[in-house]
Design a protein around this motif. Structure first.
Motif, PDB file in Angstrom:
ATOM      1  N   MET A   1      46.259  32.798  36.387  1.00  0.00           N
ATOM      2  CA  MET A   1      45.051  32.093  35.979  1.00  0.00           C
ATOM      3  C   MET A   1      45.372  31.154  34.820  1.00  0.00           C
ATOM      4  O   MET A   1      45.016  29.982  34.828  1.00  0.00           O
ATOM      5  CB  MET A   1      44.038  33.138  35.508  1.00  0.00           C
ATOM      6  CG  MET A   1      42.652  32.950  36.036  1.00  0.00           C
ATOM      7  SD  MET A   1      41.558  34.084  35.196  1.00  0.00           S
ATOM      8  CE  MET A   1      41.823  35.595  36.059  1.00  0.00           C
TER       9      MET A   1
ATOM     10  N   ASP B   1      41.538  32.529  42.811  1.00  0.00           N
ATOM     11  CA  ASP B   1      42.723  33.337  43.058  1.00  0.00           C
ATOM     12  C   ASP B   1      42.392  34.698  43.644  1.00  0.00           C
ATOM     13  O   ASP B   1      43.282  35.438  44.025  1.00  0.00           O
ATOM     14  CB  ASP B   1      43.528  33.482  41.767  1.00  0.00           C
ATOM     15  CG  ASP B   1      44.194  32.166  41.421  1.00  0.00           C
ATOM     16  OD1 ASP B   1      44.739  31.557  42.342  1.00  0.00           O
ATOM     17  OD2 ASP B   1      44.139  31.758  40.256  1.00  0.00           O
ATOM     18  N   CYS B   2      41.100  35.041  43.696  1.00  0.00           N
ATOM     19  CA  CYS B   2      40.719  36.248  44.412  1.00  0.00           C
ATOM     20  C   CYS B   2      41.122  36.095  45.874  1.00  0.00           C
ATOM     21  O   CYS B   2      41.456  37.054  46.549  1.00  0.00           O
ATOM     22  CB  CYS B   2      39.207  36.454  44.360  1.00  0.00           C
ATOM     23  SG  CYS B   2      38.654  36.929  42.751  1.00  0.00           S
TER      24      CYS B   2
ATOM     25  N   SER C   1      43.284  40.029  40.897  1.00  0.00           N
ATOM     26  CA  SER C   1      42.444  39.214  40.015  1.00  0.00           C
ATOM     27  C   SER C   1      40.989  39.668  40.077  1.00  0.00           C
ATOM     28  O   SER C   1      40.254  39.564  39.100  1.00  0.00           O
ATOM     29  CB  SER C   1      42.564  37.740  40.377  1.00  0.00           C
ATOM     30  OG  SER C   1      42.344  37.571  41.745  1.00  0.00           O
TER      31      SER C   1
ATOM     32  N   CYS D   1      40.800  42.403  37.705  1.00  0.00           N
ATOM     33  CA  CYS D   1      40.792  41.798  36.360  1.00  0.00           C
ATOM     34  C   CYS D   1      39.376  41.400  35.963  1.00  0.00           C
ATOM     35  O   CYS D   1      38.902  41.702  34.867  1.00  0.00           O
ATOM     36  CB  CYS D   1      41.647  40.529  36.333  1.00  0.00           C
ATOM     37  SG  CYS D   1      43.354  40.804  35.920  1.00  0.00           S
TER      38      CYS D   1
ATOM     39  N   PRO E   1      48.154  38.436  37.987  1.00  0.00           N
ATOM     40  CA  PRO E   1      47.005  37.549  38.190  1.00  0.00           C
ATOM     41  C   PRO E   1      46.499  36.846  36.934  1.00  0.00           C
ATOM     42  O   PRO E   1      46.167  35.668  36.998  1.00  0.00           O
ATOM     43  CB  PRO E   1      45.930  38.475  38.767  1.00  0.00           C
ATOM     44  CG  PRO E   1      46.442  39.838  38.667  1.00  0.00           C
ATOM     45  CD  PRO E   1      47.910  39.792  38.479  1.00  0.00           C
ATOM     46  N   ASP E   2      46.434  37.530  35.783  1.00  0.00           N
ATOM     47  CA  ASP E   2      45.840  36.838  34.631  1.00  0.00           C
ATOM     48  C   ASP E   2      46.793  35.770  34.096  1.00  0.00           C
ATOM     49  O   ASP E   2      46.369  34.748  33.572  1.00  0.00           O
ATOM     50  CB  ASP E   2      45.385  37.818  33.544  1.00  0.00           C
ATOM     51  CG  ASP E   2      46.520  38.332  32.703  1.00  0.00           C
ATOM     52  OD1 ASP E   2      47.556  38.671  33.293  1.00  0.00           O
ATOM     53  OD2 ASP E   2      46.368  38.387  31.469  1.00  0.00           O
TER      54      ASP E   2
ATOM     55  N   GLY F   1      39.856  31.677  38.188  1.00  0.00           N
ATOM     56  CA  GLY F   1      39.933  33.118  38.379  1.00  0.00           C
ATOM     57  C   GLY F   1      39.426  33.509  39.746  1.00  0.00           C
ATOM     58  O   GLY F   1      40.092  34.210  40.490  1.00  0.00           O
TER      59      GLY F   1
END
Ligand SMILES: [Zn+2]
Ligand SMILES: [Zn+2]
Ligand SMILES: [Zn+2]
Ligand SMILES: [Zn+2]
Length: 569
Positions: free
Chosen positions: A369, A401-402, A472, A475, A365-366, A398
């Motif tokens: 992003m 993308d959740c 995410s 994160c 995920p990061d 960010g």
């Protein structure tokens, strides 16, 4: 309609069009004149020995060094501080010398003051009578371009030791003009000779080279270059948009071995660029000339800089003089650098992609992003020139993308090996491999909330920290200290095998999309960095976390060995 009305109509039309056309023509004429003048001036600036810059409005009361008139616009030299209006510029350029970067010393070896009259800095005080200088509304008072001493016109006669200039507060960082003069005169260029010459520069001489990236962080680099040229020898200040780091660092080979410091003004990316250039020096057999690296971070979220105590982004909070004082006080530490090899599946005949890593590698995920942010920035670059907008946009991507879970079930598609041992993975969406303490723009990843004991980490232990994240949202929770990452372990070598599908990946914030592959992360080198022990900023510092900070003053990834007081584990 009679002819009288007709004529009236025509006159009206004539005057109206005249009223429109005349200003347009005047504006066009002015702008062409202006651009002509600008190109003309640029040509002149390039050939000049001074570092002239043109300004439409000086930011403090300024007087021309030739005609002594008060001027609002004109040119200033960012090396010696001369100011002149346009009509006087050529005369100023011809008749007044700039700061000499290379010159013989007096017979007794001591350098002389180089006085420039007028336009002394605001709030500067006379070395003789201790009263404020530059208070009269005219071209008055003197400043030495080397030691920055200021003296009143009337006090000049009574200045004690008026001949001898000690180069001022930053004498141990300045390359004196006579040093370069003598190096140039040497018949045999050998490091031993440099060390002999260095004895004339005083004990504890650690010259600094400033390498500034004028493209990082809201174009602050340009102004910084000028300020450093004013305080130091202009020869030791480099604009990386004009000269690449490998070329700039060649100056190290003319200075005493083991003495040089390099101040990198730019983001973590610029630091990586300079560290790569230092690796090239090693390959060329110039090991003894390798400098220590210190950072003035430009832009936001510079985790490497933050880990070394230089903060995550500089926006002019402290004056440049204080930056140099911090460089003087900093201590030398070692830092690991890593090699990331990406061998794509099915492309056995192609060479694997090899990258250098200082900060972190991640998949999931990061990295996604960063990849989204990267592609959007390429599309609309002007929108991304502000720090605050950058942060907001990063946050938006960010949260978006959740909802879109593109990295689901990573654990079923990836294999992780730490030092050759397969690690059983829980249900994960991302894996992050860290070299440094900070991640994601000011978050201590390995420690997480700091409520659980965890093995200590160091910058020079040859170990990587590997953690997993659930997604995410997880994160984001880690970033605000509401959750801990899944600590998967520490290792000297990390191997990741991506078996199927494309995944977002990143090394030090440089993202890309990667198909099935094998990734191997191994130790590359150690570099000498400078560590500033005063300042580490957690973006989301709250009361609770600062309480835990006081409890253990030495962060776990501190380059110094953790003492008994800091043993958190
Ligand atoms: Zn003038
Ligand atoms: Zn000059
Ligand atoms: Zn001086
Ligand atoms: Zn005075």
């Amino acid at each position: 309609m009679d002819s009288g009305e007709r004529i009236e109509e025509w006159t009206l039309l004539f005057w109206t069009s005249l009223a429109v056309i005349v200003p347009v023509i005047i504006t066009l004429w002015c702008s062409t004149q202006r651009s002509k003048r600008k190109t003309h001036m640029k040509d002149f600036f390039r050939k000049s020995k001074h570092g002239w810059h043109y300004t439409d409005l000086f930011n403090k009361p300024t007087y021309c060094c030739v005609c002594s008139q008060h001027i609002l616009q004109g040119a200033f030299c960012d090396c010696c501080g001369l100011c002149a209006d346009e009509p006087c510029l050529r005369r100023a350029d011809r008749s007044l010398p700039c700061k000499e970067i290379m010159a013989p010393a007096r017979p007794d070896g001591a350098p002389e003051h180089r006085w420039v009259r007028g336009n002394v800095p605001l709030a500067s005080y006379c070395a003789v009578c201790k009263q404020q200088c530059g208070t009269q509304p005219k071209l008055c008072d003197f400043r030495c371009v080397w030691c920055q001493t200021t003296v009143h016109d009337d006090c000049m006669a009574s200045l004690a030791d008026a001949e001898h200039c000690d180069l001022g507060e930053f004498r141990s960082l300045i390359i004196p003009p006579h040093y370069l003069y003598h190096v140039n005169k040497l018949r045999r260029r050998h490091p031993d000779e440099y060390s002999k010459l260095a004895s004339s520069c005083g004990s504890g001489w650690t010259p600094v080279l400033v390498l500034a990236n004028t493209r990082s962080g809201n174009n602050m680099g340009e102004a910084l270059l000028g300020e450093f040229r004013t305080l130091l020898n202009p020869v030791q200040v480099f604009d990386l948009s004009e000269l690449t780091p490998p070329k700039a660092l060649q100056l190290c080979t003319l200075l005493p071995p083991g003495s040089v410091r390099v101040l990198v003004c730019g983001g973590d990316g610029t630091v990586g660029w300079v560290l790569d250039a230092i690796d090239t020096m090693k390959l060329k057999g110039q090991d003894q000339f390798i400098p220590r690296v210190t950072i003035l971070p430009l832009g936001t979220g510079n985790d490497l800089s933050n880990t070394l105590g230089w903060g995550s982004g500089y926006a002019g909070e402290i004056p440049v003089e204080q930056v140099l004082r911090n460089v003087l006080d900093a201590e030398v530490v070692k830092m690991d650098r890593w090699k990331v090899q990406v061998a794509s599946k099915g492309l056995y005949f192609r060479k694997p992609k090899v990258l250098s890593m200082n900060n972190y590698f991640s998949v999931g995920p990061d990295a996604l992003m960063a990849l989204n942010f990267h592609t959007h920035r390429e599309k609309t670059p002007s929108f991304f020139s502000s720090r605050i907008i950058n942060k907001a946009v990063y946050f938006l991507y960010g949260t978006k993308d959740c909802l879109v879970q593109e990295c689901k079930d990573l654990d079923k598609r990836i294999e992780l090996e730490l030092d050759g041992e397969r690690v059983a993975l829980p249900s994960l969406e991302g894996i992050i491999v860290c070299n440094i303490g900070y991640w994601g723009g000011g978050c201590r990843l390995w420690e997480g909330m700091g409520d659980e004991p965890c093995p200590p980490t160091r910058l020079d232990d040859g170990l990587l920290e590997v953690v997993g994240v659930f997604g995410s949202f997880h994160c984001a929770q880690i970033q605000v200290k509401l959750a801990n990452p899944v600590r998967l372990g520490q290792a000297h070598t990390v191997r990741l095998v991506l078996k199927s599908s494309r995944m977002p990946m990143q090394v030090d914030g440089e993202p890309w999309a990667q198909g099935p592959c094998t990734i191997t992360i191994t130790h590359k080198t150690q570099v000498l960095m400078l560590y500033h022990s005063a300042e580490q900023t957690d973006d989301d510092d709250d009361d609770e976390s600062s309480a835990s900070e006081t409890e253990s003053p030495t962060p776990n990834d501190s380059p110094r060995p953790p003492g008994p007081a800091s043993a958190r584990a």
